[in-house]
Design an enzyme around this catalytic site. Structure first.
Site, short mmCIF file in Angstrom:
data_model
loop_
_atom_site.label_atom_id
_atom_site.label_comp_id
_atom_site.label_asym_id
_atom_site.label_seq_id
_atom_site.Cartn_x
_atom_site.Cartn_y
_atom_site.Cartn_z
N LEU A 39 0.82 -1.21 0.00
CA LEU A 39 0.00 0.00 0.00
C LEU A 39 0.85 1.25 0.00
CD1 LEU A 39 -3.17 0.82 2.01
CD2 LEU A 39 -1.17 2.26 2.37
N ASP A 42 0.13 8.83 1.53
CA ASP A 42 0.54 10.23 1.42
C ASP A 42 1.92 10.45 0.79
OD1 ASP A 42 -1.64 10.20 3.09
OD2 ASP A 42 -0.72 11.35 4.69
N GLU A 219 -5.64 17.09 8.55
CA GLU A 219 -4.38 16.42 8.24
C GLU A 219 -3.62 17.19 7.16
OE1 GLU A 219 -4.68 11.81 9.19
OE2 GLU A 219 -5.63 12.29 7.27
#
Length: 474
Positions: A39, A42, A219
């Site tokens: 995976l 960001d 975030e």
């Protein structure tokens, strides 16, 4: 063998054991950055350093779910051809053992310095967060230099994603945060040496005008300057859908205003979504040697049916967007593909004037430009983009990869639709509308052998097959 060395070996073993299966997946991109295995999320540490572009990324190499993240690392000399570099950070110390979470990079004293959040789950299952650093003299091998900021008073441990920059001889940092009363916020810090930091307070938060009710956690903040104004990018969590706005699980957007460094105050306008597609989150920017503000984002959204993506079966999930240049026009960010993206073109496949309709085939790795009175574009018998002059709405429609039901995302175009530039990869679309006025970024999982395109309108269509060997992972 140290614990760090053990983690690195396990990650490299995962690449060796599964890379063949990943690369054989016909949904795997040909010119977008994707994980070698596992995976990706960001973008981190996005910077041009000593002439080379470095893009780090959140990475889970052992499976296609989230967990104790590594920092993977790609580098490029030209923003087109990318090479997978050795792992930059592993979750191997007491202050980051549950994950080396997102952060940024700066150049100082001939070193490349990384700032990141160390995530820790203690014996009671409680979260702890630390803002940490690592540095390198060659841009490849990094040495951790420990914790620089503990959790300040007034915040929950949802406190992460430091972005650092210099201004008039001082260093500044913004951190995504949640206040004790569970309101999304951006914390602001100042330093003269990158080691000792002073908490200057909260720049802005979700319970103050004009951002009332803008979520419980913010975030990936990024504070930058465009056209003489300050822009704060961030990704708020907890927004409710409102008509055509805020329809993803979590959003990414920006406010425009002015930062008073002395008062530690950011005056700004309302929140504007940055991308109108289905999958776009955690954008990060850098200022390169040519003075361009360049953005890269994760082509995914946390908790948005990630486990239902069909690539999971082949051991990988998610990818990055292409790098985009940002400009500010009348208080609105425009996003455009970099000039370097023209180097992706291998050969021209379509050049045609259309009076009513064009129906033909196109490569699954393509760039398409359409100009004129555009009505409808249908790709791969799967995704439709249509403009309604009466409502002024441009709408993208696709089947859900969860249950096949049709889902849409839309934006309003008061000046009409007159230009599209579309980048097609095996399982993604990046659609730049009216020279960057709006962008739709989305994953698509059409039949892998489908190659149809249908364009309706009075338009000129031009398309190119794109290169398929620009990302080197082994």
């Amino acid at each position: 063998m140290t614990y760090d060395e053990k983690l690195r070996k396990q990650a490299y073993d995962a690449i060796e054991n599964h890379q063949g299966m990943v690369k054989k997946d016909l949904y795997y991109p040909t010119y977008h950055i994707a994980p070698p295995v596992g995976l990706l999320n960001d973008p981190n540490g996005w910077i041009q350093w000593k002439g080379t572009y470095h893009l780090f990324f959140q990475w889970m190499p052992f499976h296609s779910g989230h967990g104790a993240k590594f920092w993977g690392h790609f580098s490029s000399e030209d923003l087109v051809n990318w090479t997978l570099e050795p792992i930059a950070l592993t979750p191997s110390q007491w202050f980051d053992k549950s994950g080396c979470y997102s952060g940024s990079a700066v150049s100082v004293d001939e070193k490349l310095k990384l700032f990141y959040t160390g995530n820790v789950k203690n014996e009671l299952g409680q979260r702890e967060t630390y803002q940490c650093t690592a540095e390198s003299v060659d841009g490849i091998t990094f040495t951790k230099t420990g914790v620089k900021i503990d959790l300040p008073e007034g915040y929950t441990p949802h406190f992460r994603d430091p972005k650092v920059w210099a201004y008039k001889g001082r260093w500044y940092m913004v951190v995504g945060a949640q206040t004790d009363n569970e309101v999304g916020a951006v914390a602001f810090f100042e330093s003269n040496d990158l080691d000792s930091w002073t908490h200057r307070g909260i720049l802005t938060k979700a319970d103050q005008d004009p951002l009332n009710n803008l979520g419980y956690m913010w975030e990936c903040p990024d504070l930058l300057e465009l056209n003489g104004q300050n822009v704060l990018l961030f990704s708020p969590q907890g927004l409710q859908a409102d008509g055509i706005d805020f329809n993803n699980q979590y959003q990414s957007g920006y406010v425009v205003g002015k930062l008073d460094y002395e008062k530690a105050e950011l005056s700004h306008g309302g929140f504007i979504e940055l991308d109108r597609g289905f999958e776009f989150y955690a954008p990060q920017t850098t200022l390169d040697d040519y003075g361009r503000r360049i953005l890269v984002a994760w082509m995914g959204v946390p908790d948005q049916n990630e486990s239902a993506q069909p690539t999971i079966a082949n051991g990988w999930v998610h990818q990055m967007t292409l790098p985009r240049e940002l400009t500010l026009v009348d208080g609105k960010i425009y996003q455009t593909p970099l000039n370097e993206m023209e180097q992706l073109r291998a050969c021209e496949s379509i050049e045609q004037s259309v009076s009513k309709e064009l129906a033909t085939s196109i490569s699954r790795g393509s760039e398409i430009q359409i100009e004129g009175e555009i009505s409808t574009i249908e790709l791969f018998n799967y995704t439709t983009l249509s403009y309604d002059k009466n409502t002024e709405l441009l709408t993208m429609e696709r089947p859900s990869y969860v249950d096949g039901s049709l889902e849409t995302r839309s934006c309003r175009l008061p000046q009409g639709l007159y230009h599209l530039r579309i980048f097609v990869d095996h399982s993604s679309l990046e659609i730049f509308v009216n020279y960057g006025e709006e962008v739709f970024t989305s994953r698509i999982f059409a039949d892998v052998f489908e190659d149809s395109i249908r364009v309706q309108g009075r338009v000129n269509v031009q398309a190119w097959d794109l290169k398929n060997d620009t990302i080197q992972v082994g």
